[in-house]
Design a protein around this motif. Sequence first.
Motif, PDB file in Angstrom:
ATOM      1  N   ARG A   1      -2.235   7.496  -4.114  1.00  0.00           N
ATOM      2  CA  ARG A   1      -3.343   6.888  -3.370  1.00  0.00           C
ATOM      3  C   ARG A   1      -2.952   5.445  -3.094  1.00  0.00           C
ATOM      4  O   ARG A   1      -2.015   4.920  -3.716  1.00  0.00           O
ATOM      5  N   GLU A   2      -3.652   4.779  -2.183  1.00  0.00           N
ATOM      6  CA  GLU A   2      -3.205   3.473  -1.703  1.00  0.00           C
ATOM      7  C   GLU A   2      -3.856   2.290  -2.400  1.00  0.00           C
ATOM      8  O   GLU A   2      -3.558   1.143  -2.052  1.00  0.00           O
ATOM      9  N   GLU A   3      -4.733   2.532  -3.355  1.00  0.00           N
ATOM     10  CA  GLU A   3      -5.416   1.430  -4.022  1.00  0.00           C
ATOM     11  C   GLU A   3      -5.342   1.575  -5.532  1.00  0.00           C
ATOM     12  O   GLU A   3      -5.230   2.680  -6.070  1.00  0.00           O
TER      13      GLU A   3
ATOM     14  N   ALA B   1       0.965   4.050  -2.928  1.00  0.00           N
ATOM     15  CA  ALA B   1       0.789   5.470  -2.610  1.00  0.00           C
ATOM     16  C   ALA B   1       1.956   6.299  -3.145  1.00  0.00           C
ATOM     17  O   ALA B   1       1.762   7.424  -3.641  1.00  0.00           O
TER      18      ALA B   1
ATOM     19  N   ARG C   1       0.835  -1.211   0.000  1.00  0.00           N
ATOM     20  CA  ARG C   1       0.000   0.000   0.000  1.00  0.00           C
ATOM     21  C   ARG C   1       0.861   1.248   0.000  1.00  0.00           C
ATOM     22  O   ARG C   1       0.548   2.232  -0.682  1.00  0.00           O
TER      23      ARG C   1
ATOM     24  N   GLU D   1      -9.327  -1.406  -5.249  1.00  0.00           N
ATOM     25  CA  GLU D   1     -10.424  -0.549  -4.808  1.00  0.00           C
ATOM     26  C   GLU D   1     -11.756  -1.291  -4.803  1.00  0.00           C
ATOM     27  O   GLU D   1     -11.935  -2.297  -5.502  1.00  0.00           O
TER      28      GLU D   1
END
Length: 406
Positions: free
Chosen positions: A261-263, A256, A252, A298
């Motif tokens: 972003r992490e997804e 990022a 993750r 996501e």
Amino acid sequence: MSSNRAVAYQGPGKVEVVEIDYPTFELKDGPGVNPANVGRQLPHAAILKVVTTNICGSDQHMVRGRTTAPEGLILGHEITGEVVETGPGVEFIREGDLVSVPFNISCGRCANCKKQRTEICLNVNPDRPGSAYGYVDMGGWVGGQAEYALVPYADWNLLKFPDKDQALEKILDLTMLSDIFPTGFHGAVTAGVKPGSSVYIAGAGPVGTAAAVGSQLLGAAVVIVADMNADRLANARKFGCETIDVSEEDPREGIARILGREEVDAGVDAVGFEAKGHGRDAGEAPATVLNTLMNVTEAGGALGIPGLYVTGDPGGVDEAAQEGSLSLRLGLGWAKALSFTTGQCPVMKYNRQLMEAILHEKVHIADAVSATPISLDDAPRGYAEFDAGVAEKFVIDPHNTTGKVK
């Protein structure tokens, strides 16, 4: 009658080149052959002079002793060859044709084949739907890491190259059509990769690399490849992928860093059941990749899972893993409404289109996977080096058709 030699599994960590029978139009008894298949008549088959046959990560699972494969099993399910003889039931394939062989054997007649689900053909394996050459529990069809090989249902299974001379010039690309290129592409397709997508691919081996190339062909904006092997990650960067070394960086956090972003939109598992945990000293943890993909994809996304999972693993970390039972965070996947696609790739669904992409210079899969021709006698070395993690895809060329075997 011609002689024939092939690569045989001889126990954990050991392969040998052995003398075997020249193919005939009958499936005979031998290591791994299902008793119900012994004596099966094959008037619909073709005999091939093998041009190229690749070492696959799936073969390595058997060679490591991580399946129930019997000693003496003839290996090899990635086959490209020239037709040298056809059975009386073959109508359209001709002697001299240069052809690609889908690794999954299918009859073309059953309900599943008619639905393009050739990976789960109902008529070729008495044990369960689906079959493959030279693979454990797949019916016992003789493997193709050999000088000559037999292909049943030849009119149905074989993909003929339209121009033999052109195909020979591109043979190191076209040999990938038998398995890894369609398999990686299938992983990307079933993960929902589209123009503008971001995709996280776990595994930088040949299938993961093929999934990355397939994602680019589908129009992905960002392709992120994760692995612990520095050489394989460096290879992925050569053709435009972003990379995460999961021995040093949390997925993750890596996503990022790359995306802000992490997804991601889509996730692909190109590792399978021998997955390790993340971190520098991590041991084997077979559910790691699947749980990570659920974590980093996501909500509403999809996971393509071409990585191999088995129902029998003598070397599994615990009793559950030894029968293919993994500790999955299914609740997380359910909460995020993720879709999952597992199983063999239905190669015939993709191989013709991918052939055209190769022939028209839209993709160079051999360069991406570092295709390396070797002789049949050199196969044991190829297995050992591939198992050690080299960033190469070994292509066995039994007759030095490529002219590139050293």
